[in-house]
Design a protein around this motif. Structure first.
Motif, mmCIF file in Angstrom:
data_model
loop_
_atom_site.group_PDB
_atom_site.id
_atom_site.type_symbol
_atom_site.label_atom_id
_atom_site.label_comp_id
_atom_site.label_asym_id
_atom_site.label_seq_id
_atom_site.Cartn_x
_atom_site.Cartn_y
_atom_site.Cartn_z
ATOM 1 N N ALA A 129 0.849 -1.193 0.000
ATOM 2 C CA ALA A 129 0.000 0.000 0.000
ATOM 3 C C ALA A 129 0.881 1.239 0.000
ATOM 4 C CB ALA A 129 -0.915 0.012 1.224
ATOM 5 N N LEU A 130 0.321 2.327 -0.525
ATOM 6 C CA LEU A 130 0.985 3.624 -0.526
ATOM 7 C C LEU A 130 0.026 4.613 0.111
ATOM 8 C CD1 LEU A 130 3.488 5.249 -1.439
ATOM 9 C CD2 LEU A 130 2.331 5.607 -3.632
ATOM 10 N N ARG A 131 0.526 5.352 1.094
ATOM 11 C CA ARG A 131 -0.282 6.353 1.794
ATOM 12 C C ARG A 131 0.319 7.731 1.593
ATOM 13 N NH1 ARG A 131 -2.185 3.917 7.623
ATOM 14 N NH2 ARG A 131 -3.404 2.211 6.759
ATOM 15 N N LEU A 132 -0.527 8.746 1.800
ATOM 16 C CA LEU A 132 -0.062 10.126 1.670
ATOM 17 C C LEU A 132 -0.996 11.052 2.415
ATOM 18 C CD1 LEU A 132 -2.018 11.833 -0.566
ATOM 19 C CD2 LEU A 132 -0.993 10.121 -2.057
ATOM 20 N N GLU A 133 -0.528 12.279 2.610
ATOM 21 C CA GLU A 133 -1.353 13.361 3.124
ATOM 22 C C GLU A 133 -1.377 14.448 2.058
ATOM 23 O OE1 GLU A 133 1.591 12.585 5.036
ATOM 24 O OE2 GLU A 133 0.481 10.986 6.011
ATOM 25 N N VAL A 134 -2.513 15.101 1.909
ATOM 26 C CA VAL A 134 -2.660 16.188 0.946
ATOM 27 C C VAL A 134 -3.495 17.284 1.590
ATOM 28 C CG1 VAL A 134 -4.682 15.112 -0.142
ATOM 29 C CG2 VAL A 134 -3.350 16.775 -1.428
ATOM 30 N N ARG A 135 -3.126 18.527 1.293
ATOM 31 C CA ARG A 135 -3.924 19.634 1.824
ATOM 32 C C ARG A 135 -5.371 19.441 1.384
ATOM 33 N NH1 ARG A 135 -1.272 24.535 3.428
ATOM 34 N NH2 ARG A 135 -3.238 25.580 2.995
ATOM 35 N N GLN A 136 -6.265 19.586 2.313
ATOM 36 C CA GLN A 136 -7.689 19.409 2.047
ATOM 37 C C GLN A 136 -8.188 20.370 0.971
ATOM 38 O OE1 GLN A 136 -10.211 18.995 5.552
ATOM 39 N NE2 GLN A 136 -11.247 20.868 4.896
ATOM 40 N N ASP A 137 -7.528 21.522 0.815
ATOM 41 C CA ASP A 137 -7.959 22.505 -0.175
ATOM 42 C C ASP A 137 -7.243 22.352 -1.531
ATOM 43 O OD1 ASP A 137 -5.442 23.388 0.616
ATOM 44 O OD2 ASP A 137 -6.106 25.394 1.227
ATOM 45 N N ASN A 138 -6.414 21.346 -1.690
ATOM 46 C CA ASN A 138 -5.691 21.136 -2.950
ATOM 47 C C ASN A 138 -6.508 20.194 -3.843
ATOM 48 O OD1 ASN A 138 -3.851 20.773 -5.011
ATOM 49 N ND2 ASN A 138 -2.095 20.530 -3.630
ATOM 50 N N PRO A 152 -9.856 8.068 0.427
ATOM 51 C CA PRO A 152 -9.703 8.715 1.738
ATOM 52 C C PRO A 152 -9.725 7.692 2.867
ATOM 53 C CG PRO A 152 -11.516 9.700 0.478
ATOM 54 C CD PRO A 152 -11.065 8.494 -0.270
ATOM 55 N N ILE A 153 -8.800 7.882 3.831
ATOM 56 C CA ILE A 153 -8.772 6.998 5.004
ATOM 57 C C ILE A 153 -8.796 7.786 6.304
ATOM 58 C CG2 ILE A 153 -7.635 5.076 3.845
ATOM 59 C CD1 ILE A 153 -5.004 6.037 5.250
ATOM 60 N N GLY A 154 -8.815 9.112 6.206
ATOM 61 C CA GLY A 154 -8.839 9.910 7.422
ATOM 62 C C GLY A 154 -8.476 11.351 7.156
ATOM 63 N N ARG A 155 -8.309 12.078 8.254
ATOM 64 C CA ARG A 155 -7.999 13.508 8.165
ATOM 65 C C ARG A 155 -7.144 13.873 9.378
ATOM 66 N NH1 ARG A 155 -10.781 16.729 5.195
ATOM 67 N NH2 ARG A 155 -12.552 15.332 5.135
ATOM 68 N N TYR A 156 -6.211 14.801 9.159
ATOM 69 C CA TYR A 156 -5.433 15.381 10.256
ATOM 70 C C TYR A 156 -5.829 16.849 10.359
ATOM 71 C CZ TYR A 156 -2.136 11.426 10.258
ATOM 72 O OH TYR A 156 -1.561 10.181 10.343
ATOM 73 N N VAL A 157 -6.322 17.264 11.508
ATOM 74 C CA VAL A 157 -6.716 18.647 11.742
ATOM 75 C C VAL A 157 -5.467 19.468 12.071
ATOM 76 C CG1 VAL A 157 -8.091 20.180 13.210
ATOM 77 C CG2 VAL A 157 -8.987 17.935 12.545
ATOM 78 N N GLY A 158 -5.325 20.611 11.394
ATOM 79 C CA GLY A 158 -4.202 21.507 11.659
ATOM 80 C C GLY A 158 -2.843 20.901 11.346
ATOM 81 N N TYR A 159 -2.756 20.074 10.340
ATOM 82 C CA TYR A 159 -1.550 19.300 10.031
ATOM 83 C C TYR A 159 -0.402 20.158 9.507
ATOM 84 C CZ TYR A 159 1.237 15.539 7.883
ATOM 85 O OH TYR A 159 2.237 14.684 7.527
ATOM 86 N N TYR A 160 -0.697 21.131 8.670
ATOM 87 C CA TYR A 160 0.350 21.933 8.042
ATOM 88 C C TYR A 160 0.707 23.151 8.890
ATOM 89 C CZ TYR A 160 -0.383 18.917 4.073
ATOM 90 O OH TYR A 160 -0.471 17.804 3.279
ATOM 91 N N GLU A 161 1.907 23.709 8.635
ATOM 92 C CA GLU A 161 2.400 24.845 9.417
ATOM 93 C C GLU A 161 1.410 26.000 9.477
ATOM 94 O OE1 GLU A 161 6.229 26.216 8.105
ATOM 95 O OE2 GLU A 161 7.207 24.327 8.608
ATOM 96 N N ASP A 162 0.658 26.216 8.412
ATOM 97 C CA ASP A 162 -0.294 27.327 8.385
ATOM 98 C C ASP A 162 -1.647 26.971 9.000
ATOM 99 O OD1 ASP A 162 -1.414 25.683 6.460
ATOM 100 O OD2 ASP A 162 -1.318 27.159 4.839
ATOM 101 N N GLY A 163 -1.744 25.769 9.571
ATOM 102 C CA GLY A 163 -2.967 25.342 10.230
ATOM 103 C C GLY A 163 -3.952 24.605 9.341
ATOM 104 N N ASP A 165 -5.818 21.735 7.244
ATOM 105 C CA ASP A 165 -6.050 20.308 7.488
ATOM 106 C C ASP A 165 -5.499 19.473 6.349
ATOM 107 O OD1 ASP A 165 -7.422 21.117 9.735
ATOM 108 O OD2 ASP A 165 -9.409 20.670 8.921
ATOM 109 N N ALA A 166 -5.188 18.228 6.648
ATOM 110 C CA ALA A 166 -4.706 17.286 5.634
ATOM 111 C C ALA A 166 -5.701 16.147 5.493
ATOM 112 C CB ALA A 166 -3.349 16.719 6.027
ATOM 113 N N LEU A 167 -5.945 15.775 4.265
ATOM 114 C CA LEU A 167 -6.732 14.592 3.956
ATOM 115 C C LEU A 167 -5.742 13.449 3.810
ATOM 116 C CD1 LEU A 167 -9.527 13.435 3.182
ATOM 117 C CD2 LEU A 167 -9.025 14.097 0.824
#
Length: 179
Positions: A129-138, A152-163, A165-167
């Motif tokens: 499997a290959l996993r990744l995070e991507v900005r929710q707004d990208n 989609p397998i989840g979300r990280y709230v406030g993941y990036y330096e600018d706050g 979220d990441a999908l």
């Protein structure tokens, strides 16, 4: 990290070397990054990402790492894009840590080719499997990932330096066929 679309080698004994190849449609070669690529990689990082950049020191380390694959897309002597895949010992999954395509080559298929190569490299390392995070707004990057079969397998709230979220996305990789 994420594939950015909006503007603002290591040793040949590594398994990824068998995956290298030319993409005949655009004449772009995807190969392992080398120390000579550092200036171009650092410049691409600066142009592609407003924050969460990989430092030059980290890029150098990734080039020589046995637990990572840093590959570049080059054509006519110029860097078109790159990606980094990380491998954790004992894990059946790989992580697409970062991927970027230069502004002048976006929309040309380089991102899709880099992503396909990353999947091949992960399989060559025995990952399922290959996993990744991507900005929710990208949205553009998310569409590319979905076209390539990522879900989609989840979300990280406030993941990036600018706050932002990441999908979290993942794709099951088909087993390599033995010949």
């Amino acid at each position: 990290m994420f594939l950015e679309f909006s503007g603002d080698s290591a040793s040949t004994s590594r398994p990824v070397s068998r995956v290298a190849g030319w993409w005949p449609v655009s004449g772009v070669q995807i190969r392992d990054a080398k120390d000579e690529d550092l200036d171009g990689l650092e410049a691409l990082e600066a142009r592609s990402f407003a924050s969460d950049r990989i430092s030059r020191r980290s890029l150098r380390r990734l080039i020589h790492s046995r637990s990572a694959s840093l590959r570049v897309a080059v054509g006519r002597g110029e860097l078109h894009g790159y990606y980094v895949v990380l491998f954790r010992k004992g894990s059946s999954r790989a992580r697409l840590y970062s991927i970027a395509v230069d502004d002048g080559h976006r929309g040309s298929g380089v991102g899709s080719r880099l992503l396909a190569d990353a999947e091949s490299v992960a399989r060559a390392h025995g990952r399922r499997a290959l996993r990744l995070e991507v900005r929710q707004d990208n949205v553009i990057a998310i569409r590319l990932y979905q076209r390539r079969g990522f879900e989609p397998i989840g979300r990280y709230v406030g993941y990036y330096e600018d706050g932002a979220d990441a999908l979290r996305l993942a794709k099951q990789l088909p087993e390599r066929r033995s010949r």
